[in-house]
Scaffold this motif. Structure first.
Motif, PDB file in Angstrom:
ATOM      1  N   PRO A  29       0.808  -1.232   0.000  1.00  0.00           N
ATOM      2  CA  PRO A  29       0.000   0.000   0.000  1.00  0.00           C
ATOM      3  C   PRO A  29       0.844   1.287   0.000  1.00  0.00           C
ATOM      4  CG  PRO A  29      -0.918  -1.590   1.530  1.00  0.00           C
ATOM      5  CD  PRO A  29       0.403  -2.144   1.079  1.00  0.00           C
ATOM      6  N   TYR A  30       1.967   1.264   0.715  1.00  0.00           N
ATOM      7  CA  TYR A  30       2.838   2.444   0.720  1.00  0.00           C
ATOM      8  C   TYR A  30       3.506   2.641  -0.637  1.00  0.00           C
ATOM      9  CZ  TYR A  30       2.256   2.748   5.754  1.00  0.00           C
ATOM     10  OH  TYR A  30       1.732   2.876   6.990  1.00  0.00           O
ATOM     11  N   MET A  31       3.716   1.553  -1.363  1.00  0.00           N
ATOM     12  CA  MET A  31       4.338   1.639  -2.685  1.00  0.00           C
ATOM     13  C   MET A  31       3.378   2.230  -3.719  1.00  0.00           C
ATOM     14  SD  MET A  31       6.314  -1.984  -2.909  1.00  0.00           S
ATOM     15  CE  MET A  31       7.066  -2.688  -1.469  1.00  0.00           C
ATOM     16  N   ILE A  32       2.081   1.915  -3.577  1.00  0.00           N
ATOM     17  CA  ILE A  32       1.122   2.424  -4.562  1.00  0.00           C
ATOM     18  C   ILE A  32       0.524   3.767  -4.172  1.00  0.00           C
ATOM     19  CG2 ILE A  32       0.552   0.121  -5.411  1.00  0.00           C
ATOM     20  CD1 ILE A  32      -2.115   0.353  -3.894  1.00  0.00           C
ATOM     21  N   MET A  33       0.652   4.163  -2.909  1.00  0.00           N
ATOM     22  CA  MET A  33       0.067   5.426  -2.464  1.00  0.00           C
ATOM     23  C   MET A  33       0.504   6.627  -3.296  1.00  0.00           C
ATOM     24  SD  MET A  33      -0.055   7.267   1.289  1.00  0.00           S
ATOM     25  CE  MET A  33      -0.353   5.733   2.121  1.00  0.00           C
ATOM     26  N   PRO A  34       1.792   6.776  -3.642  1.00  0.00           N
ATOM     27  CA  PRO A  34       2.195   7.938  -4.452  1.00  0.00           C
ATOM     28  C   PRO A  34       1.527   7.979  -5.831  1.00  0.00           C
ATOM     29  CG  PRO A  34       4.122   6.900  -3.470  1.00  0.00           C
ATOM     30  CD  PRO A  34       2.951   5.995  -3.220  1.00  0.00           C
ATOM     31  N   LEU A  35       1.073   6.838  -6.315  1.00  0.00           N
ATOM     32  CA  LEU A  35       0.424   6.792  -7.624  1.00  0.00           C
ATOM     33  C   LEU A  35      -1.027   7.268  -7.563  1.00  0.00           C
ATOM     34  CD1 LEU A  35       1.733   3.274  -8.720  1.00  0.00           C
ATOM     35  CD2 LEU A  35       2.739   5.520  -9.240  1.00  0.00           C
ATOM     36  N   LEU A  36      -1.570   7.327  -6.358  1.00  0.00           N
ATOM     37  CA  LEU A  36      -2.963   7.738  -6.178  1.00  0.00           C
ATOM     38  C   LEU A  36      -3.006   9.223  -5.862  1.00  0.00           C
ATOM     39  CD1 LEU A  36      -4.058   4.776  -3.897  1.00  0.00           C
ATOM     40  CD2 LEU A  36      -4.326   4.954  -6.375  1.00  0.00           C
ATOM     41  N   LYS A  37      -4.029   9.865  -6.315  1.00  0.00           N
ATOM     42  CA  LYS A  37      -4.210  11.284  -6.025  1.00  0.00           C
ATOM     43  C   LYS A  37      -5.267  11.406  -4.929  1.00  0.00           C
ATOM     44  CE  LYS A  37      -1.529  12.503  -9.435  1.00  0.00           C
ATOM     45  NZ  LYS A  37      -0.194  12.123  -9.158  1.00  0.00           N
ATOM     46  N   LEU A  38      -4.825  11.227  -3.686  1.00  0.00           N
ATOM     47  CA  LEU A  38      -5.753  11.272  -2.558  1.00  0.00           C
ATOM     48  C   LEU A  38      -6.085  12.720  -2.201  1.00  0.00           C
ATOM     49  CD1 LEU A  38      -4.146   8.578  -0.220  1.00  0.00           C
ATOM     50  CD2 LEU A  38      -6.042   8.289  -1.817  1.00  0.00           C
ATOM     51  N   GLU A  39      -7.385  13.013  -2.081  1.00  0.00           N
ATOM     52  CA  GLU A  39      -7.802  14.355  -1.662  1.00  0.00           C
ATOM     53  C   GLU A  39      -7.368  14.627  -0.235  1.00  0.00           C
ATOM     54  OE1 GLU A  39     -11.851  15.499  -2.373  1.00  0.00           O
ATOM     55  OE2 GLU A  39     -11.914  14.391  -4.247  1.00  0.00           O
ATOM     56  N   SER A  40      -7.460  13.592   0.592  1.00  0.00           N
ATOM     57  CA  SER A  40      -7.099  13.695   1.997  1.00  0.00           C
ATOM     58  C   SER A  40      -6.174  12.530   2.331  1.00  0.00           C
ATOM     59  CB  SER A  40      -8.376  13.622   2.847  1.00  0.00           C
ATOM     60  OG  SER A  40      -8.055  13.537   4.210  1.00  0.00           O
ATOM     61  N   ASN A  41      -5.129  12.818   3.090  1.00  0.00           N
ATOM     62  CA  ASN A  41      -4.185  11.766   3.461  1.00  0.00           C
ATOM     63  C   ASN A  41      -3.707  12.002   4.902  1.00  0.00           C
ATOM     64  OD1 ASN A  41      -2.364   9.681   3.518  1.00  0.00           O
ATOM     65  ND2 ASN A  41      -1.326  10.265   1.636  1.00  0.00           N
ATOM     66  N   PRO A  42      -4.616  11.811   5.878  1.00  0.00           N
ATOM     67  CA  PRO A  42      -4.259  12.119   7.264  1.00  0.00           C
ATOM     68  C   PRO A  42      -3.085  11.311   7.806  1.00  0.00           C
ATOM     69  CG  PRO A  42      -6.466  11.125   7.145  1.00  0.00           C
ATOM     70  CD  PRO A  42      -5.997  11.359   5.746  1.00  0.00           C
ATOM     71  N   ILE A  43      -2.905  10.089   7.356  1.00  0.00           N
ATOM     72  CA  ILE A  43      -1.801   9.274   7.864  1.00  0.00           C
ATOM     73  C   ILE A  43      -0.452   9.890   7.488  1.00  0.00           C
ATOM     74  CG2 ILE A  43      -0.611   7.058   7.543  1.00  0.00           C
ATOM     75  CD1 ILE A  43      -3.326   5.709   7.677  1.00  0.00           C
ATOM     76  N   MET A  44      -0.345  10.402   6.295  1.00  0.00           N
ATOM     77  CA  MET A  44       0.928  10.974   5.849  1.00  0.00           C
ATOM     78  C   MET A  44       1.084  12.438   6.260  1.00  0.00           C
ATOM     79  SD  MET A  44       2.661   8.687   4.497  1.00  0.00           S
ATOM     80  CE  MET A  44       2.048   7.086   4.923  1.00  0.00           C
ATOM     81  N   ASN A  45       0.004  13.049   6.754  1.00  0.00           N
ATOM     82  CA  ASN A  45       0.067  14.473   7.098  1.00  0.00           C
ATOM     83  C   ASN A  45      -0.123  14.726   8.595  1.00  0.00           C
ATOM     84  OD1 ASN A  45       0.393  15.240   4.365  1.00  0.00           O
ATOM     85  ND2 ASN A  45      -1.789  14.982   4.040  1.00  0.00           N
ATOM     86  N   MET A  46       0.164  13.744   9.434  1.00  0.00           N
ATOM     87  CA  MET A  46      -0.023  13.907  10.881  1.00  0.00           C
ATOM     88  C   MET A  46       1.063  14.800  11.465  1.00  0.00           C
ATOM     89  SD  MET A  46      -1.020  10.193  12.414  1.00  0.00           S
ATOM     90  CE  MET A  46      -0.115   9.108  11.331  1.00  0.00           C
TER      91      MET A  46
END
Length: 163
Positions: A29-46
């Motif tokens: 999941p961490y490998m594919i996350m950069p490929l996704l355009k998430l509107e909100s990403n609280p886990i990475m923005n804590m």
């Protein structure tokens, strides 16, 4: 699998390539996350709540990966299940991995509640290591995974409360 130095019981310092594979699968999941355009990403923005917990979390997580990869059983096979308890613990670890992936699916599709993040994304990786440790009779990994679970859960919950 390679064995170098006997530690205790049937455990050796060595190298178990399948341990590295199990870690890599859990990280998908961490490998594919950069490929996704998430509107909100609280886990990475804590925001960081505790430098001490952050440091302990990183050390314990890295230690789990190292213990899973470099503490090996007294056997010659890359993969083995010798008896019922090993099959049970392997099955539980794979079930935990699937729950983790389900949580990431929910997260990636916008279901980013505290429950989804804490249960599926925060608790499952340490439990994965605990049950891999039980499967492999790797008590050091099992105990380290339990401590990692407590520290990881406490740290991320504190971070989420600050955000």
């Amino acid at each position: 699998m390679v064995k170098w130095i006997k530690l205790f019981g049937n455990q050796y310092l060595g190298f178990w390539v399948f341990g590295l594979v199990l870690f890599a699968i859990q990280e998908i999941p961490y490998m594919i996350m950069p490929l996704l355009k998430l509107e909100s990403n609280p886990i990475m923005n804590m925001q960081e709540s505790s430098v001490v917990l952050n440091t302990c979390e990183k050390i314990l997580g890295s230690l789990c990966i190292a213990l899973m990869t470099f503490v090996v059983c007294d056997e010659k096979k890359l993969f083995s299940i010798r008896d019922g308890h090993e099959l049970l613990f392997f099955g539980i670890s794979m079930g935990i991995l699937l729950l983790n992936f389900f949580g990431w699916f929910l997260y990636f599709t916008g279901h980013q509640s505290t429950f989804v993040m804490m249960f599926f994304i925060v608790m499952m990786p340490p439990l994965y290591y605990v049950f891999i440790g039980l499967w492999r009779s790797n008590i050091i990994l099992t105990v380290t995974g339990c401590v990692f679970l407590v520290v990881h859960f406490t740290h991320v919950l504190g971070n989420l409360k600050m955000s």
